[in-house]
Scaffold this active site. Structure first.
Site, PDB file in Angstrom:
ATOM      1  N   ARG A 104       0.966  -1.250   0.009  1.00 35.50           N
ATOM      2  CA  ARG A 104      -0.072   0.117  -0.035  1.00 35.50           C
ATOM      3  C   ARG A 104       0.673   1.351  -0.028  1.00 35.50           C
ATOM      4  O   ARG A 104       1.866   1.241   0.702  1.00 35.50           O
ATOM      5  CB  ARG A 104      -0.970   0.029   1.001  1.00 35.50           C
ATOM      6  CG  ARG A 104      -1.867  -1.058   1.283  1.00 35.50           C
ATOM      7  CD  ARG A 104      -2.965  -1.006   2.372  1.00 35.50           C
ATOM      8  NE  ARG A 104      -3.686  -2.308   2.225  1.00 35.50           N
ATOM      9  CZ  ARG A 104      -4.890  -2.283   1.497  1.00 35.50           C
ATOM     10  NH1 ARG A 104      -5.113  -1.392   1.028  1.00 35.50           N
ATOM     11  NH2 ARG A 104      -5.498  -3.547   1.795  1.00 35.50           N
ATOM     12  N   ASP A 105       0.434   2.209  -0.652  1.00 30.75           N
ATOM     13  CA  ASP A 105       1.107   3.464  -0.787  1.00 30.75           C
ATOM     14  C   ASP A 105       0.843   4.303   0.440  1.00 30.75           C
ATOM     15  O   ASP A 105       0.002   4.066   1.380  1.00 30.75           O
ATOM     16  CB  ASP A 105       0.525   4.407  -2.117  1.00 30.75           C
ATOM     17  CG  ASP A 105       1.403   5.643  -2.165  1.00 30.75           C
ATOM     18  OD1 ASP A 105       2.283   5.679  -3.440  1.00 30.75           O
ATOM     19  OD2 ASP A 105       1.489   6.514  -1.518  1.00 30.75           O
ATOM     20  N   ILE A 106       2.146   4.741   1.111  1.00 33.36           N
ATOM     21  CA  ILE A 106       2.255   5.259   2.330  1.00 33.36           C
ATOM     22  C   ILE A 106       1.280   6.786   2.378  1.00 33.36           C
ATOM     23  O   ILE A 106       0.698   7.067   3.508  1.00 33.36           O
ATOM     24  CB  ILE A 106       3.524   5.700   2.862  1.00 33.36           C
ATOM     25  CG1 ILE A 106       3.665   5.637   4.379  1.00 33.36           C
ATOM     26  CG2 ILE A 106       4.057   7.025   2.116  1.00 33.36           C
ATOM     27  CD1 ILE A 106       5.082   5.757   4.717  1.00 33.36           C
ATOM     28  N   GLU A 111       9.052  10.263  -8.289  1.00 35.34           N
ATOM     29  CA  GLU A 111       9.839  10.614  -6.876  1.00 35.34           C
ATOM     30  C   GLU A 111      10.998   9.500  -6.709  1.00 35.34           C
ATOM     31  O   GLU A 111      11.954   9.777  -6.172  1.00 35.34           O
ATOM     32  CB  GLU A 111       8.764  10.868  -6.073  1.00 35.34           C
ATOM     33  CG  GLU A 111       7.972  12.113  -5.963  1.00 35.34           C
ATOM     34  CD  GLU A 111       7.001  12.224  -5.024  1.00 35.34           C
ATOM     35  OE1 GLU A 111       7.065  11.533  -3.850  1.00 35.34           O
ATOM     36  OE2 GLU A 111       6.025  12.980  -5.341  1.00 35.34           O
ATOM     37  N   VAL A 112      10.450   8.359  -6.754  1.00 37.57           N
ATOM     38  CA  VAL A 112      11.274   7.072  -6.325  1.00 37.57           C
ATOM     39  C   VAL A 112      11.849   6.530  -7.534  1.00 37.57           C
ATOM     40  O   VAL A 112      11.238   6.000  -8.299  1.00 37.57           O
ATOM     41  CB  VAL A 112      10.340   6.121  -5.488  1.00 37.57           C
ATOM     42  CG1 VAL A 112      11.181   5.045  -4.835  1.00 37.57           C
ATOM     43  CG2 VAL A 112       9.625   7.136  -4.132  1.00 37.57           C
ATOM     44  N   HIS A 116       7.740   1.290 -10.392  1.00 42.84           N
ATOM     45  CA  HIS A 116       6.502   1.104  -9.823  1.00 42.84           C
ATOM     46  C   HIS A 116       5.279   1.468 -10.421  1.00 42.84           C
ATOM     47  O   HIS A 116       5.455   2.320 -11.026  1.00 42.84           O
ATOM     48  CB  HIS A 116       6.686   1.609  -8.448  1.00 42.84           C
ATOM     49  CG  HIS A 116       6.822   2.832  -8.384  1.00 42.84           C
ATOM     50  ND1 HIS A 116       8.095   3.723  -8.349  1.00 42.84           N
ATOM     51  CD2 HIS A 116       5.630   4.051  -8.209  1.00 42.84           C
ATOM     52  CE1 HIS A 116       7.905   5.158  -8.363  1.00 42.84           C
ATOM     53  NE2 HIS A 116       6.489   5.404  -8.266  1.00 42.84           N
ATOM     54  N   HIS A 147       1.476   2.211 -10.024  1.00 44.10           N
ATOM     55  CA  HIS A 147       0.229   2.667  -9.073  1.00 44.10           C
ATOM     56  C   HIS A 147      -0.883   2.173  -9.563  1.00 44.10           C
ATOM     57  O   HIS A 147      -1.267   2.034 -10.656  1.00 44.10           O
ATOM     58  CB  HIS A 147       0.001   4.233  -9.261  1.00 44.10           C
ATOM     59  CG  HIS A 147       1.208   4.971  -8.501  1.00 44.10           C
ATOM     60  ND1 HIS A 147       1.386   5.650  -7.340  1.00 44.10           N
ATOM     61  CD2 HIS A 147       2.610   5.467  -9.159  1.00 44.10           C
ATOM     62  CE1 HIS A 147       2.387   6.316  -7.174  1.00 44.10           C
ATOM     63  NE2 HIS A 147       3.062   6.300  -8.426  1.00 44.10           N
TER      64      HIS A 147
END
Ligand code: AMP
Length: 126
Positions: free
Chosen positions: A34-36, A105-106, A110, A112
């Site tokens: 899960r995204d923080i 950003e990261v 990934h 989403h």
């Protein structure tokens, strides 16, 4: 390919077990968590365990096994989260940001998976 992988990015730390994550699914090659900072009721990130910087890096250099495993996990997470339209869910959107224009950003590839509410247009009009 001209990509250098940053070993200290936050998802590398998650994969090394140095920081916690809320895992949804894990396979040999792929992790979903899960995204923080969720931007929808369902907001899951799917990442390969291999060191790929972004989508095109992964698409070009991952093995067929890694690619297939990743895609299967994306589909399975959508079903597990109850958003897969084929199974009565309301639908979802997948997004992968890459580079400066993509506002990534990261720097570990990934995808989403966002759903659980109507998401509106894909991009704001500009
Ligand atoms: P992007 O702009 O596509 O690189 O998005 C990076 C995503 O990672 C953002 O949605 C963040 O909320 C998310 N994120 C950053 N750190 C963590 C973490 N430790 N656990 C889960 N998600 C994270």
């Amino acid at each position: 390919m001209a990509y250098e992988y940053d070993e200290e990015n936050v998802f590398a730390k998650i994969l090394r077990g140095e920081i916690p994550n809320d895992t949804v699914m894990e396979t040999e090659h792929t992790l979903a968590f899960r995204d923080i900072r969720p931007q929808a009721p369902v907001h899951v990130l799917v990442i390969p365990k291999g060191k790929y910087v972004n989508f095109d890096h992964f698409a070009a250099e991952a093995s067929a096994e890694e690619l297939a495993d990743f895609m299967r996990v994306v589909g399975e997470v959508a079903r597990q989260m109850g958003v897969a339209p084929g199974e009565g869910g309301g639908g979802y959107r997948t997004i992968s940001n890459a580079g400066v224009h993509g506002v990534q950003e990261v720097p570990h590839f990934h995808l989403h998976i966002l759903g659980g509410r109507r998401l509106g247009r894909m991009l704001p009009a500009s």
